[in-house]
Design a protein around this motif. Structure first.
Motif, PDB file in Angstrom:
ATOM      1  N   ARG A  33      39.316  27.483  35.773  1.00 50.05           N
ATOM      2  CA  ARG A  33      38.058  28.054  35.288  1.00 50.05           C
ATOM      3  C   ARG A  33      38.238  29.552  35.128  1.00 50.05           C
ATOM      4  N   TRP A  34      37.389  30.141  34.309  1.00 45.03           N
ATOM      5  CA  TRP A  34      37.474  31.572  34.060  1.00 45.03           C
ATOM      6  C   TRP A  34      36.100  32.206  34.199  1.00 45.03           C
ATOM      7  N   VAL A  35      36.105  33.541  34.401  1.00 44.70           N
ATOM      8  CA  VAL A  35      34.879  34.321  34.511  1.00 44.70           C
ATOM      9  C   VAL A  35      34.608  35.018  33.178  1.00 44.70           C
ATOM     10  N   HIS A  36      35.585  35.785  32.700  1.00 42.93           N
ATOM     11  CA  HIS A  36      35.484  36.494  31.422  1.00 42.93           C
ATOM     12  C   HIS A  36      36.799  36.310  30.674  1.00 42.93           C
ATOM     13  N   LEU A  37      36.754  36.544  29.372  1.00 35.97           N
ATOM     14  CA  LEU A  37      37.927  36.349  28.537  1.00 35.97           C
ATOM     15  C   LEU A  37      38.359  37.641  27.863  1.00 35.97           C
ATOM     16  N   LEU A  80      42.891  34.803  26.986  1.00 30.85           N
ATOM     17  CA  LEU A  80      43.132  34.368  28.362  1.00 30.85           C
ATOM     18  C   LEU A  80      42.094  34.990  29.291  1.00 30.85           C
ATOM     19  N   CYS A  81      42.081  34.530  30.546  1.00 28.63           N
ATOM     20  CA  CYS A  81      41.071  34.977  31.511  1.00 28.63           C
ATOM     21  C   CYS A  81      41.406  36.330  32.138  1.00 28.63           C
ATOM     22  N   CYS A  82      40.354  36.981  32.622  1.00 33.85           N
ATOM     23  CA  CYS A  82      40.425  38.332  33.180  1.00 33.85           C
ATOM     24  C   CYS A  82      40.831  38.329  34.657  1.00 33.85           C
ATOM     25  N   ASP A  83      40.904  39.518  35.226  1.00 33.57           N
ATOM     26  CA  ASP A  83      41.288  39.666  36.632  1.00 33.57           C
ATOM     27  C   ASP A  83      40.214  39.195  37.606  1.00 33.57           C
TER      28      ASP A  83
END
Length: 90
Positions: free
Chosen positions: A32-36, A46-49
């Protein structure tokens, strides 16, 4: 005094945008990701830190592609990993 824009960001003439609003690597692994973020060298999104897998930073470390843009709607900025430079644009 105006901030200096790094040479990597200055070289961007046309900001690449995300083709799909998803992290390509998280989709493969069921993550899962928070921001791209979208790489301005190759166009991968791709996903952020803040995301568990930090795929964009891993991409930078593996490829050396220095500049990313936010792939979030309504956010218009560029970040250079190499120079730690941040620029908002219209």
């Amino acid at each position: 005094m105006a901030e200096q824009i790094c040479s990597h960001i200055s070289a961007i003439t046309d900001v690449k945008t995300a083709e799909k609003h998803e992290c390509e690597e998280c989709v493969k692994t069921g993550g899962r990701w928070v921001h791209l973020r979208t790489c301005q060298t190759c166009g991968v999104t791709l996903c952020c830190d803040s995301s568990p897998s930090t795929h964009m930073t891993k991409h930078y470390n593996a490829t050396g592609h220095p500049v990313v843009s936010s792939a979030e709607r309504g956010e218009n900025w560029l970040w250079c990993y190499e120079d730690e430079s941040f620029v908002e644009y219209d």
